[in-house]
Design a protein around this motif. Structure first.
Motif, PDB file in Angstrom:
ATOM      1  N   VAL A  64       0.887  -1.167  -0.133  1.00 16.73           N
ATOM      2  CA  VAL A  64       0.411   0.539   0.470  1.00 16.73           C
ATOM      3  C   VAL A  64       0.400   1.468   0.314  1.00 16.73           C
ATOM      4  CG1 VAL A  64      -1.417   0.891   1.286  1.00 16.73           C
ATOM      5  CG2 VAL A  64      -1.493  -1.639   1.289  1.00 16.73           C
ATOM      6  N   GLY A  65       0.308   2.109  -0.865  1.00 20.25           N
ATOM      7  CA  GLY A  65       1.383   3.237  -0.481  1.00 20.25           C
ATOM      8  C   GLY A  65       2.653   2.998  -1.879  1.00 20.25           C
ATOM      9  N   TRP A  66       3.572   2.770  -2.000  1.00 19.31           N
ATOM     10  CA  TRP A  66       4.458   2.620  -2.680  1.00 19.31           C
ATOM     11  C   TRP A  66       4.828   0.833  -3.135  1.00 19.31           C
ATOM     12  CZ3 TRP A  66       7.181   5.752  -4.962  1.00 19.31           C
ATOM     13  CH2 TRP A  66       7.497   7.303  -4.616  1.00 19.31           C
ATOM     14  N   HIS A  67       4.672   0.666  -4.189  1.00 13.54           N
ATOM     15  CA  HIS A  67       5.267  -0.927  -4.364  1.00 13.54           C
ATOM     16  C   HIS A  67       6.363  -1.415  -3.724  1.00 13.54           C
ATOM     17  CE1 HIS A  67       4.464  -4.353  -6.129  1.00 13.54           C
ATOM     18  NE2 HIS A  67       5.057  -4.497  -7.004  1.00 13.54           N
ATOM     19  N   TRP A  68       6.938  -2.498  -2.996  1.00 14.26           N
ATOM     20  CA  TRP A  68       7.603  -3.063  -3.374  1.00 14.26           C
ATOM     21  C   TRP A  68       8.630  -4.473  -3.899  1.00 14.26           C
ATOM     22  CZ3 TRP A  68       9.881  -7.830  -1.484  1.00 14.26           C
ATOM     23  CH2 TRP A  68      10.823  -7.654  -1.415  1.00 14.26           C
ATOM     24  N   GLN A  69       9.451  -4.092  -4.930  1.00 16.82           N
ATOM     25  CA  GLN A  69       9.729  -4.563  -5.535  1.00 16.82           C
ATOM     26  C   GLN A  69      10.991  -5.325  -5.124  1.00 16.82           C
ATOM     27  OE1 GLN A  69      10.082  -4.635  -9.925  1.00 16.82           O
ATOM     28  NE2 GLN A  69       8.866  -2.699  -9.618  1.00 16.82           N
ATOM     29  N   PRO A  70      11.968  -6.550  -4.904  1.00 23.34           N
ATOM     30  CA  PRO A  70      13.593  -6.566  -5.401  1.00 23.34           C
ATOM     31  C   PRO A  70      14.150  -5.791  -5.814  1.00 23.34           C
ATOM     32  CG  PRO A  70      12.640  -8.409  -4.861  1.00 23.34           C
ATOM     33  CD  PRO A  70      11.608  -7.509  -5.237  1.00 23.34           C
ATOM     34  N   TYR A  71      14.698  -5.127  -5.172  1.00 20.82           N
ATOM     35  CA  TYR A  71      14.836  -4.349  -4.240  1.00 20.82           C
ATOM     36  C   TYR A  71      14.736  -2.703  -4.329  1.00 20.82           C
ATOM     37  CZ  TYR A  71      16.738  -8.805  -2.385  1.00 20.82           C
ATOM     38  OH  TYR A  71      16.377 -10.473  -2.208  1.00 20.82           O
ATOM     39  N   ARG A  72      13.502  -2.227  -4.133  1.00 20.32           N
ATOM     40  CA  ARG A  72      13.192  -0.441  -4.286  1.00 20.32           C
ATOM     41  C   ARG A  72      11.683  -1.074  -4.908  1.00 20.32           C
ATOM     42  NH1 ARG A  72      12.197  -0.065 -10.348  1.00 20.32           N
ATOM     43  NH2 ARG A  72      12.014  -1.922 -11.433  1.00 20.32           N
ATOM     44  N   TYR A  73      10.919   0.566  -4.273  1.00 16.85           N
ATOM     45  CA  TYR A  73       9.772   0.925  -4.087  1.00 16.85           C
ATOM     46  C   TYR A  73      10.008   1.523  -5.560  1.00 16.85           C
ATOM     47  CZ  TYR A  73       9.700  -0.013   0.579  1.00 16.85           C
ATOM     48  OH  TYR A  73       9.921  -0.355   1.688  1.00 16.85           O
ATOM     49  N   THR A  74       8.444   0.934  -6.019  1.00 16.64           N
ATOM     50  CA  THR A  74       7.885   2.255  -7.435  1.00 16.64           C
ATOM     51  C   THR A  74       6.330   2.236  -6.932  1.00 16.64           C
ATOM     52  OG1 THR A  74       6.845   0.234  -7.916  1.00 16.64           O
ATOM     53  CG2 THR A  74       9.322   1.195  -8.785  1.00 16.64           C
ATOM     54  N   ARG A  75       6.004   3.437  -7.601  1.00 18.79           N
ATOM     55  CA  ARG A  75       4.268   3.736  -8.027  1.00 18.79           C
ATOM     56  C   ARG A  75       3.632   2.557  -8.114  1.00 18.79           C
ATOM     57  NH1 ARG A  75       3.038   6.891  -3.150  1.00 18.79           N
ATOM     58  NH2 ARG A  75       4.030   8.823  -3.701  1.00 18.79           N
ATOM     59  N   THR A  76       4.340   2.382  -9.097  1.00 16.88           N
ATOM     60  CA  THR A  76       2.889   1.226 -10.809  1.00 16.88           C
ATOM     61  C   THR A  76       4.347  -0.252  -9.796  1.00 16.88           C
ATOM     62  OG1 THR A  76       4.706   2.013 -12.540  1.00 16.88           O
ATOM     63  CG2 THR A  76       2.919   2.369 -11.855  1.00 16.88           C
ATOM     64  N   ASP A 136      15.885  -0.189   2.138  1.00 18.83           N
ATOM     65  CA  ASP A 136      15.545  -0.237   0.933  1.00 18.83           C
ATOM     66  C   ASP A 136      14.735   1.635   0.785  1.00 18.83           C
ATOM     67  OD1 ASP A 136      16.346  -2.541  -1.173  1.00 18.83           O
ATOM     68  OD2 ASP A 136      14.691  -3.083  -0.797  1.00 18.83           O
ATOM     69  N   GLU A 137      14.635   1.712   2.507  1.00 20.74           N
ATOM     70  CA  GLU A 137      13.921   2.925   2.370  1.00 20.74           C
ATOM     71  C   GLU A 137      15.136   4.337   2.424  1.00 20.74           C
ATOM     72  OE1 GLU A 137      11.755  -0.152   3.849  1.00 20.74           O
ATOM     73  OE2 GLU A 137      13.648   0.458   4.771  1.00 20.74           O
ATOM     74  N   LYS A 138      14.786   5.170   1.890  1.00 24.44           N
ATOM     75  CA  LYS A 138      15.859   6.223   2.336  1.00 24.44           C
ATOM     76  C   LYS A 138      16.077   7.081   3.362  1.00 24.44           C
ATOM     77  CE  LYS A 138      16.288   7.427  -3.234  1.00 24.44           C
ATOM     78  NZ  LYS A 138      16.738   8.633  -3.231  1.00 24.44           N
TER      79      LYS A 138
END
Length: 219
Positions: A64-76, A136-138
């Protein structure tokens, strides 16, 4: 877990890492289960994440909010169906702030906490989570972890490597675990769950839901 004969104490596992047993009421757990069921249906459905090396995670995950895929966040969700991820609701921000305030006893720290993503993992009886860091978070803001359903063994380690020293913590339905500060990058995992320990009154008759709230720092 509600109605415990011997209530479990709040515990500082290591500086920055706090376990608060039975923090979620039964009613709030039911509300979270229903919300998670909705998110699991989409727009990006719950799935077993495929790792870059081809391995498949045993837990099922929805974001929810951001999509996590190894190893980064995306909006889609380019690795699932390409759809935009579900929006992060304001009520989940308020829940995260209350959790940080409760864990640290610091209203200012709670008020400053603004999570913008949730990773929701569902564990069936055979699912596990290997030792890993949430890096993976800043943002260095704390991670808020909520447990619903079957009990589990939560292994909380050190910041240097996956091995000892670590502490095994029994997490029950309704428990809160927050880790930040010097413990923010500690390795942690779930070596096993305890099938059949879920209380159907929470709306989850089997398996374990783990909801982790985070600040991505991505703006």
């Amino acid at each position: 877990m509600t109605g415990e004969l011997f209530p479990r104490p709040r515990t500082v596992v290591t500086p920055g890492a706090v376990h608060v047993p039975a923090w979620l009421s039964e009613e709030r757990q039911r509300e979270l289960v229903e919300a998670c069921r909705g998110w699991a249906r989409g727009p990006v459905p719950i799935r077993h994440t495929v790792l870059p090396g081809g391995g498949v995670m045993s837990v099922q995950t929805v974001c929810v909010g951001w999509h996590w895929q190894p190893y980064r966040y995306t909006r889609t969700a380019g690795d699932v169906n390409g759809a935009p991820v579900a929006a992060f609701p304001d009520w989940l921000v308020r829940l995260g702030r209350a959790a940080v305030t409760e864990a640290y006893g610091d209203a200012a720290a709670g008020a400053a906490y603004t999570p913008d993503t949730a990773l929701i993992n569902f564990y069936d009886s055979g699912a596990r989570m290997g030792m890993h860091q949430d890096k993976d978070e800043k943002s260095s803001a704390p991670v808020v972890s909520l447990s619903i359903g079957d009990d589990c063994v939560f292994r909380f380690g050190n910041t240097e490597h996956r091995g000892r020293p670590y502490t095994d913590v029994a997490l029950f339905s309704g428990d809160l675990f927050v880790f930040g500060g010097p413990a923010r990058l500690a390795y942690h995992g779930v070596p096993r769950i305890r099938p059949g320990t879920a209380d159907p009154a929470t709306g989850l008759s089997g398996g374990r839901l783990n909801i982790t709230l985070r600040e991505t720092g991505l703006g």
